[in-house]
Design a protein around this motif. Structure first.
Motif, PDB file in Angstrom:
ATOM      1  N   HIS A  44     -17.074   2.326  11.475  1.00 18.98           N
ATOM      2  CA  HIS A  44     -15.909   3.084  10.742  1.00 18.98           C
ATOM      3  C   HIS A  44     -16.369   3.152   9.291  1.00 18.98           C
ATOM      4  O   HIS A  44     -16.162   3.953   8.607  1.00 18.98           O
ATOM      5  CB  HIS A  44     -14.731   2.608  11.213  1.00 18.98           C
ATOM      6  CG  HIS A  44     -13.591   3.353  10.249  1.00 18.98           C
ATOM      7  ND1 HIS A  44     -13.154   2.909   9.113  1.00 18.98           N
ATOM      8  CD2 HIS A  44     -12.934   4.273  10.660  1.00 18.98           C
ATOM      9  CE1 HIS A  44     -12.381   3.714   8.591  1.00 18.98           C
ATOM     10  NE2 HIS A  44     -11.951   4.491   9.488  1.00 18.98           N
ATOM     11  N   THR A  48     -17.246   6.728   7.189  1.00 16.38           N
ATOM     12  CA  THR A  48     -16.044   7.426   6.358  1.00 16.38           C
ATOM     13  C   THR A  48     -16.432   7.143   4.894  1.00 16.38           C
ATOM     14  O   THR A  48     -15.860   7.690   3.996  1.00 16.38           O
ATOM     15  CB  THR A  48     -14.488   6.751   6.881  1.00 16.38           C
ATOM     16  OG1 THR A  48     -14.796   5.187   6.497  1.00 16.38           O
ATOM     17  CG2 THR A  48     -14.222   7.037   7.989  1.00 16.38           C
ATOM     18  N   GLN A  93     -18.903  13.871  10.612  1.00 19.67           N
ATOM     19  CA  GLN A  93     -18.105  14.878   9.690  1.00 19.67           C
ATOM     20  C   GLN A  93     -17.388  15.782  10.103  1.00 19.67           C
ATOM     21  O   GLN A  93     -16.398  16.413   9.407  1.00 19.67           O
ATOM     22  CB  GLN A  93     -19.218  15.482   8.493  1.00 19.67           C
ATOM     23  CG  GLN A  93     -19.896  14.061   7.697  1.00 19.67           C
ATOM     24  CD  GLN A  93     -19.130  13.192   7.274  1.00 19.67           C
ATOM     25  OE1 GLN A  93     -17.977  13.218   6.523  1.00 19.67           O
ATOM     26  NE2 GLN A  93     -19.428  12.062   7.864  1.00 19.67           N
ATOM     27  N   GLN A  98     -13.357  12.810  12.559  1.00 16.40           N
ATOM     28  CA  GLN A  98     -12.694  12.180  11.400  1.00 16.40           C
ATOM     29  C   GLN A  98     -11.389  11.608  11.728  1.00 16.40           C
ATOM     30  O   GLN A  98     -11.076  10.715  11.392  1.00 16.40           O
ATOM     31  CB  GLN A  98     -12.943  13.078  10.134  1.00 16.40           C
ATOM     32  CG  GLN A  98     -14.389  13.161   9.724  1.00 16.40           C
ATOM     33  CD  GLN A  98     -14.613  11.838   8.968  1.00 16.40           C
ATOM     34  OE1 GLN A  98     -13.912  11.114   8.163  1.00 16.40           O
ATOM     35  NE2 GLN A  98     -15.693  11.440   9.334  1.00 16.40           N
TER      36      GLN A  98
END
Length: 267
Positions: A44, A48, A93, A98
């Motif tokens: 993660h 991100t 993305q 997301q």
């Protein structure tokens, strides 16, 4: 100052990816320990933020998990491809993914309940099947693909497949019956079921009927019910196995899993 910052980041990543465990007592030191490696947190962080340190830890500390995720779950290519890291990052993305990444971290900020049940269930399985080797268990995030991945003595839990029956993406893409299985409460039963199935698959060299496949899954599901001490699965195949075991109470799980003739349960 920069060097100190780098050390702190490294320590933080190690804490994110692992769960602290107390040193076992000497009396219990010969017992296999069960813990859940939070690989999903490292994943993660990279997906991100694009943090290079997180990517480096994925590749050095968790090479098997990373290869299985990229090659076998996401099917993005080979883990050693020159552009695979960018491809991996770009793939996530997508706005839906997301959102899912954030939802996974929110719902699974605490997994103590699951870790405890996994430990209890796998140690119970070990008592029934003492010859088996317990897997290294870790969590990951896929793209709504496989729920459990087994291989190389590892067992990966894809948390994106356990966000609850009413999760918006599930509501739009899965049937009610499928969504019923995509819940936090199904993680441990699925782990036991898929792991036992990997140890006792139907022989690949045999041509088996659908009935034989259903019967074999009935045995696996019966074992899951027994090991988790929960009535997770209820169907005619599980009922047949249950009735058979009641007729032959001396039957062990090991013996049950090696019965190849499905008609045996109907006798």
């Amino acid at each position: 100052m920069g060097k100190i910052y780098g050390i702190l980041i490294t320590i933080m990543l190690l804490c994110i990816g692992c769960q602290w465990q107390l040193k076992p007592n000497d009396a219990d030191s010969d017992k296999q320990q069960i813990s859940v490696q939070r690989y999903d947190r490292i994943e993660h962080l990279y997906l991100t933020t694009g943090d290079y340190a997180a990517l480096q830890q994925m590749n050095t500390v968790y090479p098997i998990q990373t290869r299985m995720l990229i090659e076998d779950v996401l099917h993005l290519g080979h883990v050693n491809d020159p552009d695979i890291n960018k491809k991996f990052l770009y793939f996530f993305q997508d706005s839906t993914l997301q959102t899912m990444l954030a939802d996974v971290q929110h719902q699974y900020a605490d997994m103590d309940d699951i870790s405890l049940e996994l430990e209890t269930s796998f140690l119970r399985l070990k008592e029934e099947l003492p010859e088996i080797e317990l897997p290294q268990i870790y969590t990951q995030i896929g793209s709504f693909d496989e729920s459990i991945v087994v291989g190389n003595n590892t067992l990966g839990i894809s948390l994106d497949k356990y966000l609850g029956a009413d999760y918006p993406f599930y509501m739009a893409h899965y049937t009610e019956e499928q969504r019923h299985m995509m819940d936090r409460s199904m993680i441990v039963p699925d782990c036991i079921g898929f792991y036992v199935l990997s140890l006792y698959p139907l022989p690949a060299y045999l041509q088996v009927s659908q009935t034989e496949r259903d019967q074999h899954m009935g045995v696996i599901q019966y074992v899951v019910n027994k090991i988790t001490e929960r009535t997770v699965f209820q169907n005619e195949w599980v009922n047949q196995v249950d009735a058979f075991v009641k007729r032959y109470p001396q039957m062990t799980i090991s013996q049950l899993l090696t019965i190849s003739d499905s008609t045996f349960f109907k006798k």
